[in-house]
Enzyme design. Structure first.
Site, mmCIF file in Angstrom:
data_model
loop_
_atom_site.group_PDB
_atom_site.id
_atom_site.type_symbol
_atom_site.label_atom_id
_atom_site.label_comp_id
_atom_site.label_asym_id
_atom_site.label_seq_id
_atom_site.Cartn_x
_atom_site.Cartn_y
_atom_site.Cartn_z
ATOM 1 N N TYR A 60 40.235 25.738 -5.377
ATOM 2 C CA TYR A 60 40.121 24.618 -6.262
ATOM 3 C C TYR A 60 41.032 24.840 -7.769
ATOM 4 O O TYR A 60 40.682 26.149 -8.312
ATOM 5 C CB TYR A 60 38.908 24.123 -6.752
ATOM 6 C CG TYR A 60 38.575 23.010 -7.530
ATOM 7 C CD1 TYR A 60 39.280 21.811 -7.214
ATOM 8 C CD2 TYR A 60 37.684 23.087 -8.551
ATOM 9 C CE1 TYR A 60 38.867 20.805 -8.079
ATOM 10 C CE2 TYR A 60 37.387 22.072 -9.285
ATOM 11 C CZ TYR A 60 37.981 20.740 -8.942
ATOM 12 O OH TYR A 60 37.954 19.529 -9.820
ATOM 13 N N GLY A 68 -8.345 -3.772 12.427
ATOM 14 C CA GLY A 68 -8.928 -4.772 13.049
ATOM 15 C C GLY A 68 -9.773 -4.238 14.132
ATOM 16 O O GLY A 68 -9.354 -3.220 15.022
ATOM 17 N N ARG A 92 0.763 -1.087 0.034
ATOM 18 C CA ARG A 92 0.039 0.074 0.113
ATOM 19 C C ARG A 92 0.855 1.322 0.044
ATOM 20 O O ARG A 92 0.452 2.494 -0.391
ATOM 21 C CB ARG A 92 -0.807 0.194 1.254
ATOM 22 C CG ARG A 92 -2.149 -1.010 1.075
ATOM 23 C CD ARG A 92 -2.821 -1.155 2.361
ATOM 24 N NE ARG A 92 -2.139 -2.030 3.328
ATOM 25 C CZ ARG A 92 -2.609 -2.539 4.455
ATOM 26 N NH1 ARG A 92 -3.911 -2.012 4.911
ATOM 27 N NH2 ARG A 92 -1.896 -3.473 5.079
ATOM 28 N N LYS A 113 32.978 26.633 3.549
ATOM 29 C CA LYS A 113 32.852 25.346 3.468
ATOM 30 C C LYS A 113 34.404 24.863 4.149
ATOM 31 O O LYS A 113 35.399 25.218 3.814
ATOM 32 C CB LYS A 113 32.977 24.892 1.936
ATOM 33 C CG LYS A 113 32.808 23.488 1.941
ATOM 34 C CD LYS A 113 33.812 22.791 0.628
ATOM 35 C CE LYS A 113 34.925 22.782 0.773
ATOM 36 N NZ LYS A 113 35.628 22.030 -0.203
ATOM 37 N N ALA A 119 42.443 45.781 -1.547
ATOM 38 C CA ALA A 119 40.777 45.563 -2.323
ATOM 39 C C ALA A 119 41.062 45.063 -3.705
ATOM 40 O O ALA A 119 42.065 45.910 -4.269
ATOM 41 C CB ALA A 119 39.947 46.632 -2.148
#
Ligand code: UD1
Ligand code: MG
Length: 468
Positions: A388, A141, A16, A352, A424
């Site tokens: 990366y 039941g 079900r 991260k 900067a």
């Protein structure tokens, strides 16, 4: 007194549910439904827990490990057939009592099992059935009682007459048996019913027919017996469990502004005087300290938060936050991050796998990945840690008190030493020594009168194709 043995049934098909996943592994309030059931069962310190598993046993065993006794039911021929697979030796020892619990009732509480056991012992019964009066008994039941209220039999919906279907007292799927009575009668079941199954519920009728005492223990709270057979019932059980979790937190001194839009997984801890604002989700192994403000719109997963911290409109995963940390609005903290006390991570910042020292600020539009940042560092708006190189990730160090100017790129691996400055707009590819200013950008050239020269015959202020 010795403790009972528990049998938990988990061998049924997910017919079900319409699912490839075994029904008992569907998640409710943050954990698979079978884990909620086992938590309640374990609270009674049973002598042993026997889990009946079917042909989808492998993922269940992987999840639950080897602390249980697994019994295989080769074919799902019914709840009675499932229990009949247990060998007499498996039921030896303990108090001689057997609790039978269906694995699709994650709302079961240890209190309800204790009440069942207590009623069984008080009545010295051969078997006791936990029942409840429910508003909608469809699919369950029904309990047939004699005019004097004694147990007569349990009748499944498929076998019930329309008059019997109006009965609203239902079988919960939680029972206590004397082991010897269960073993003696479970082999006598037949499949002569509408579903062609061996019904465990018929054991009760057989016992009664032999003059044994079958007791009924009716509980007041029907939510305890919310079994799950389809996805609608899954959502109902989810609501029941979530409401219980929130009620418990409120009892512990947590303010929940809008329980309807606050979702807290089972096992999450929240300290006193913390306020959970609307649209907040706390998931997995999350722990929040005292007097924090979480939300609106906070989604925390496997995250620990110290005291007096504030997280607004942000996603925080697998991160550790110290005391008095401020996050958001609109920050994303990803796994492996560790923010010390007083850190601020602001608008549209992503962090991260990075450590950030006390009081440091990463306030606006930043990406910080694989970095170790000391205390009292300022990372200016738009700065990016370039972690990366297309093949590998590298780490960046930023020493205490360093100042990283706006829109700087720190190309890892690189070390910006304590007390240094990064101009900067610089793209930093070499280490910046302590106290130095690292600048890496083209010098500005001002071409005097360029705009008003009218070189291209255009009016002042319009740029031509040879604009610098
Ligand atoms: C069962 C009861 C019903 C009760 C309801 C409460 C029977 C005959 N009926 O109906 O009276 O009101 O639970 O929730 O017992 N299982 C096995 N092997 C099998 C069949 C089932 O291990 O061959 C397991 C299932 O995985 C499930 C549990 O037993 O965890 C109950 O089975 P299910 O098919 O859901 O029974 P219901 O139709 O809900
Ligand atoms: Mg069921």
């Amino acid at each position: 007194m010795a403790n009972p043995i528990a049998i938990v049934l988990a061998a049924g098909k997910s017919k079900r549910m319409r699912s490839e996943t075994p029904k008992v592994l569907h998640r409710v309030a943050g954990q698979p439904m079978i884990c909620h059931v086992l938590d309640a069962v374990r609270d009674l310190s049973p002598e042993r827990i026997i889990l009946i598993v079917g042909d989808q046993a492998q993922p269940i065993r992987e999840l639950l490990g080897e602390s249980l006794v697994y019994v295989r039911q080769e074919q799902p021929l019914g709840t009675g057939h499932a229990v009949a697979q247990v060998k007499p030796g498996d039921l030896a020892g303990g108090s001689g009592e057997v609790l039978v619990v269906y694995g699709d009732v994650p709302t079961v509480t240890s209190k309800s099992l204790q009440d069942l056991l207590a009623a069984h012992r008080r009545d010295r019964a051969a078997a006791t059935v936990l029942t409840a009066q429910v508003p909608d008994p469809t699919g369950l039941g029904r309990i047939l009682r004699s005019p004097s209220g004694e147990f007569v039999r349990i009748i499944e919906e498929a076998d019930a007459s329309s008059a019997e279907r109006t009965i609203s007292e239902v079988n919960s799927g939680l029972y206590c048996f004397q082991a010897d009575h269960l073993l003696a009668r479970v082999g006598e079941l037949t499949r002569e019913n509408a579903q062609g199954e061996y019904y465990l519920t018929d054991v009760m009728a057989i016992l009664r027919g032999r003059g044994e005492r079958v007791s009924l223990c009716r509980i007041d709270d029907p939510s305890v017996v919310r079994s799950i057979n389809d996805r609608r019932e899954l959502a109902e059980a989810e609501q029941i469990l979530r409401r219980r979790i929130l009620a418990h937190l409120m009892d512990q001194g947590v303010t929940i502004v809008d329980p309807a839009s606050t979702f807290v997984d089972h096992g999450v801890q929240v300290g006193e005087d913390t306020i959970l604002h609307p649209f907040t989700l706390l998931e997995g192994a999350t722990r929040v300290g005292r007097a924090c403000g979480i939300g609106p719109g906070a989604h925390l997963i496997d995250t620990s938060v110290g005291h007096r911290s504030i997280i607004r409109h942000s996603v925080v995963e697998g991160t550790k936050l110290g005391d008095e940390v401020k996050v958001g609005p609109y920050a994303h903290l990803r796994p492996g991050s560790d923010l010390s006390a007083g850190v601020r991570v602001g608008n549209f910042a992503e962090i991260k796998n990075s450590t950030i020292g006390e009081r440091s600020r990463v306030s606006h539009h930043c990406y910080v990945g694989d970095a170790t940042i000391g205390p009292d560092v300022n990372v200016g708006a738009g700065a990016v840690v370039v972690n990366y190189d297309g093949r590998q990730k590298h780490r960046t160090q930023i020493g205490s008190g360093a100042f990283v100017g706006c829109n700087a790129n720190l190309v890892a691996p690189v070390d910006v030493a304590a007390g240094s400055y990064v101009g900067a707009g610089s793209t930093i590819t070499r280490d910046v020594p302590a106290g130095a200013l690292g600048v890496a950008r083209a010098r500005q050239v001002n071409i005097e009168g360029w705009a008003t020269r009218g070189k291209l015959g255009k009016s002042a202020g319009q740029q031509g194709p040879d604009a610098p």
